[in-house]
Write a protein that holds these residues in place. Structure first.
Motif, PDB file in Angstrom:
ATOM      1  N   THR A 107       0.828   9.176  -6.142  1.00 23.16           N
ATOM      2  CA  THR A 107       1.300  10.563  -6.015  1.00 23.16           C
ATOM      3  C   THR A 107       1.942  11.064  -6.922  1.00 23.16           C
ATOM      4  N   GLY A 108       2.292  10.335  -8.013  1.00 24.25           N
ATOM      5  CA  GLY A 108       3.171  10.702  -9.119  1.00 24.25           C
ATOM      6  C   GLY A 108       4.344   9.786  -9.378  1.00 24.25           C
ATOM      7  N   ASP A 109       4.854   8.974  -8.313  1.00 25.88           N
ATOM      8  CA  ASP A 109       5.881   8.401  -8.684  1.00 25.88           C
ATOM      9  C   ASP A 109       5.847   7.032  -9.383  1.00 25.88           C
TER      10      ASP A 109
ATOM     11  N   ILE B 154       0.181  -4.623 -16.756  1.00 24.51           N
ATOM     12  CA  ILE B 154      -0.221  -3.289 -17.631  1.00 24.51           C
ATOM     13  C   ILE B 154      -1.621  -3.014 -17.202  1.00 24.51           C
ATOM     14  N   ARG B 155      -2.591  -4.023 -16.963  1.00 25.30           N
ATOM     15  CA  ARG B 155      -4.095  -3.783 -16.402  1.00 25.30           C
ATOM     16  C   ARG B 155      -3.904  -3.359 -15.242  1.00 25.30           C
ATOM     17  N   ALA B 156      -3.231  -3.860 -14.129  1.00 23.82           N
ATOM     18  CA  ALA B 156      -2.984  -3.567 -12.989  1.00 23.82           C
ATOM     19  C   ALA B 156      -2.661  -2.032 -12.711  1.00 23.82           C
ATOM     20  N   PHE B 157      -1.727  -1.797 -13.637  1.00 22.58           N
ATOM     21  CA  PHE B 157      -0.893  -0.141 -13.423  1.00 22.58           C
ATOM     22  C   PHE B 157      -2.000   0.690 -13.968  1.00 22.58           C
ATOM     23  N   ARG B 158      -2.708   0.371 -14.849  1.00 29.87           N
ATOM     24  CA  ARG B 158      -3.862   1.368 -15.424  1.00 29.87           C
ATOM     25  C   ARG B 158      -4.813   1.401 -14.484  1.00 29.87           C
ATOM     26  N   SER B 159      -5.063   0.341 -13.809  1.00 30.81           N
ATOM     27  CA  SER B 159      -6.562   0.181 -12.673  1.00 30.81           C
ATOM     28  C   SER B 159      -6.048   0.543 -11.460  1.00 30.81           C
ATOM     29  N   LEU B 160      -5.042   0.965 -11.202  1.00 32.18           N
ATOM     30  CA  LEU B 160      -4.301   1.197  -9.655  1.00 32.18           C
ATOM     31  C   LEU B 160      -5.267   2.437  -9.158  1.00 32.18           C
ATOM     32  N   PRO B 161      -5.742   3.443  -9.812  1.00 32.26           N
ATOM     33  CA  PRO B 161      -6.727   4.610  -9.295  1.00 32.26           C
ATOM     34  C   PRO B 161      -7.989   3.862  -8.884  1.00 32.26           C
ATOM     35  N   MET B 162      -8.114   2.571  -9.452  1.00 34.60           N
ATOM     36  CA  MET B 162      -9.655   2.051  -8.905  1.00 34.60           C
ATOM     37  C   MET B 162      -9.364   1.072  -7.647  1.00 34.60           C
ATOM     38  N   PHE B 163      -8.132   0.869  -7.439  1.00 34.20           N
ATOM     39  CA  PHE B 163      -7.662  -0.399  -6.300  1.00 34.20           C
ATOM     40  C   PHE B 163      -8.040   0.219  -5.052  1.00 34.20           C
ATOM     41  N   GLU B 164      -8.915  -0.482  -4.260  1.00 30.78           N
ATOM     42  CA  GLU B 164      -9.384  -0.118  -2.911  1.00 30.78           C
ATOM     43  C   GLU B 164      -8.521  -0.747  -2.160  1.00 30.78           C
ATOM     44  N   GLU B 165      -7.741   0.092  -1.341  1.00 32.03           N
ATOM     45  CA  GLU B 165      -6.812  -0.214  -0.341  1.00 32.03           C
ATOM     46  C   GLU B 165      -7.154  -1.161   0.848  1.00 32.03           C
ATOM     47  N   ARG B 166      -8.407  -1.388   0.974  1.00 33.09           N
ATOM     48  CA  ARG B 166      -8.937  -2.356   1.931  1.00 33.09           C
ATOM     49  C   ARG B 166      -8.367  -3.776   1.881  1.00 33.09           C
ATOM     50  N   SER B 167      -8.430  -4.114   0.578  1.00 38.78           N
ATOM     51  CA  SER B 167      -7.787  -5.469   0.486  1.00 38.78           C
ATOM     52  C   SER B 167      -6.355  -5.591  -0.064  1.00 38.78           C
ATOM     53  N   ALA B 168      -5.902  -6.800  -0.159  1.00 37.29           N
ATOM     54  CA  ALA B 168      -4.319  -7.037  -0.459  1.00 37.29           C
ATOM     55  C   ALA B 168      -4.136  -6.600  -1.913  1.00 37.29           C
TER      56      ALA B 168
ATOM     57  N   ILE C 282       0.663  -1.113  -0.080  1.00 33.64           N
ATOM     58  CA  ILE C 282      -0.243   0.047  -0.274  1.00 33.64           C
ATOM     59  C   ILE C 282       1.002   1.366   0.052  1.00 33.64           C
ATOM     60  N   GLU C 283       1.927   1.194   0.675  1.00 36.95           N
ATOM     61  CA  GLU C 283       2.915   2.343   0.568  1.00 36.95           C
ATOM     62  C   GLU C 283       3.365   2.592  -0.704  1.00 36.95           C
ATOM     63  N   VAL C 284       3.778   1.501  -1.319  1.00 42.50           N
ATOM     64  CA  VAL C 284       4.310   1.739  -2.976  1.00 42.50           C
ATOM     65  C   VAL C 284       3.097   2.104  -3.703  1.00 42.50           C
ATOM     66  N   ILE C 285       1.942   1.731  -3.509  1.00 42.80           N
ATOM     67  CA  ILE C 285       0.664   2.136  -4.271  1.00 42.80           C
ATOM     68  C   ILE C 285       0.626   3.536  -3.921  1.00 42.80           C
ATOM     69  N   LYS C 286       0.830   4.113  -2.880  1.00 46.49           N
ATOM     70  CA  LYS C 286       0.476   5.365  -2.490  1.00 46.49           C
ATOM     71  C   LYS C 286       1.665   6.390  -3.285  1.00 46.49           C
ATOM     72  N   ARG C 287       2.751   5.752  -3.169  1.00 47.38           N
ATOM     73  CA  ARG C 287       3.754   6.605  -4.160  1.00 47.38           C
ATOM     74  C   ARG C 287       3.394   6.805  -5.476  1.00 47.38           C
ATOM     75  N   ILE C 288       2.799   5.593  -6.099  1.00 48.64           N
ATOM     76  CA  ILE C 288       2.623   5.675  -7.577  1.00 48.64           C
ATOM     77  C   ILE C 288       1.519   6.553  -7.821  1.00 48.64           C
TER      78      ILE C 288
ATOM     79  N   LEU D 115       7.599   0.212 -21.150  1.00 55.56           N
ATOM     80  CA  LEU D 115       6.335   0.459 -21.760  1.00 55.56           C
ATOM     81  C   LEU D 115       5.368   1.190 -20.933  1.00 55.56           C
ATOM     82  N   LEU D 116       5.555   1.104 -19.798  1.00 56.18           N
ATOM     83  CA  LEU D 116       4.463   1.650 -18.848  1.00 56.18           C
ATOM     84  C   LEU D 116       4.614   3.077 -18.459  1.00 56.18           C
ATOM     85  N   VAL D 117       5.966   3.500 -18.372  1.00 56.88           N
ATOM     86  CA  VAL D 117       6.179   4.793 -17.831  1.00 56.88           C
ATOM     87  C   VAL D 117       7.157   5.245 -19.090  1.00 56.88           C
ATOM     88  N   ALA D 118       6.464   6.100 -20.112  1.00 52.64           N
ATOM     89  CA  ALA D 118       7.408   6.635 -21.178  1.00 52.64           C
ATOM     90  C   ALA D 118       8.213   7.652 -20.686  1.00 52.64           C
TER      91      ALA D 118
END
Ligand SMILES: [Zn+2]
Lengths: 201, 167
Positions: A20-22, A60-74, A12-18, B67-70
């Motif tokens: 917020t732009g990282d 790729i799907r996970a990366f694009r769907s991360l904004p929809m990931f609910e942090e309640r689950s693992a 979740i810490e990693v996801i928060k970084r992503i 691929l993900l982060v251009a």
């Protein structure tokens, strides 16, 4: 939650970084989950090339769907569900059997018991070879659930979330999958009523 | 002897403390080599599956990340210079217009266009402006050159900072 509690905070810490732009922090999640994702995909799709394509698509799907990931689950449960669905959809395309377990699909239920236990290193190595050979031959519906079951962070509850089926159904499916693998292994030792001791191949 | 069912054998194989969790099954297993062997097959085959994970290619993460982060588009320095030349020429043109417009107005008339309050507060500014409008075209061109030099200096600093951030 199950055995995955320890890793949730870190993911979740990693996801928060992503979020917020990282975005480059996503590499941490790829490194953390690529081996297990590859194992699941390989055991379902039965070849390395398709498995790698499937996990690439899943990430790729996970990366694009991360904004929809609910942090309640693992994250792991959520991500394995994506991998499983990508593989199931790939199998659907090639008309292979994949997810649903038919009621009477356990092969020979009248299995004989054996008293052969691999004891020497050679026998243990042989059992390893046979097990890995047989899991590859199992239908995806069995090899998939069995692989998830062998991921230490996944309990029945998490597998139920990955496959999106009730826990009771997970238990039933797992029983059949394990029995199917046991039967496949047993065949290598020619276990019959007359010769319960088994013979090496 | 009636052997244990595979359902019980699997539960026994999974249990952390099978003797406590399944005492009846445990009693049977203690005296039955076949059921002991069955439990071992479940345990060992699943331990094998757990231990034998399949690795992806070593470069998988790097390739996927590309691929993900251009990467940030690399702008050729000459393009950035060109981008800054446009405002430089616009600014120079504006200055030229202002200079020739000022030169077309007599010094006294120009003085009259300046608000009275400014004349009171900063007479030196007015004097400077008056002198400026009266100066020759050579001085104006020199001012344009100075403006261009300032803009190019800014551009050099800007480019260096950008290349530092790219690393
Ligand atoms: Zn028995």
């Amino acid at each position: 939650m199950g055995k995955g509690d320890k890793t949730i905070a870190t993911d979740i810490e990693v996801i928060k970084r992503i979020k917020t732009g990282d975005e480059r922090a996503f590499a941490i999640l790829i490194d953390r989950y690529k081996t297990k994702a590859m194992t699941l995909a390989f055991r379902m799709l039965k070849n390395t090339h398709d498995a790698e394509d499937a996990i690439q698509e899943s990430f790729i799907r996970a990366f694009r769907s991360l904004p929809m990931f609910e942090e309640r689950s693992a994250f792991s449960t959520w991500f394995y569900r994506i991998v499983y669905n990508v593989c199931a959809s790939e199998l659907r395309k090639t008309q292979q059997e994949y997810v649903y377990l038919d009621d009477d699909d356990t092969g020979n239920n009248e299995v004989e018991h054996t008293d052969w236990i691999p004891s020497t290193l050679h026998e243990q190595a042989e059992l390893e070879k046979i097990t890995l050979w047989e899991i590859e031959k199992l239908p995806a519906k069995y090899s998939g659930i069995l692989t998830l079951y062998c991921f230490e962070e996944l309990g029945y509850e998490e597998i139920s979330a990955v496959l999106q089926i009730p826990i009771g159904t997970v238990k039933t499916h797992l029983f059949r999958a394990r029995l199917q693998l046991r039967n496949a292994i047993a065949k290598h030792y020619h276990i019959t009523t007359e010769h319960p001791k088994g013979v090496h191949v | 002897m009636n052997h244990l069912s595979h359902e019980i054998l699997q539960q026994y194989a999974d249990a952390e403390h099978p003797a406590l969790a399944l005492p009846d099954a445990h009693k049977h297993i203690m005296v039955c080599p076949q059921c002991t062997a069955e439990v071992e097959i479940y345990r060992r085959s699943e331990a094998i599956l757990q231990a034998n994970l399949i690795e992806s290619r070593a470069e998988f993460t790097a390739q996927l990340m590309s691929l993900l982060v251009a990467p940030k588009p690399v702008v050729h320095p000459s393009r950035e210079r060109f981008k800054l030349l446009i405002p430089a020429f616009v600014l120079s043109a504006l200055m030229l217009i202002m200079i020739f417009w000022n030169q077309s107005i007599p010094t006294t008339a120009y003085k009259a266009t300046v608000p009275k309050t400014i004349q009171d507060i900063a007479p030196s500014v007015i004097n400077g402006l008056t002198m400026y409008t009266a100066s020759g075209i050579t001085r104006n061109i020199a001012l344009i050159v100075i403006t261009l030099v300032i803009l190019f200096t800014f551009e050099r600093v800007f480019l260096q900072r950008n290349s530092f951030h790219r690393k």
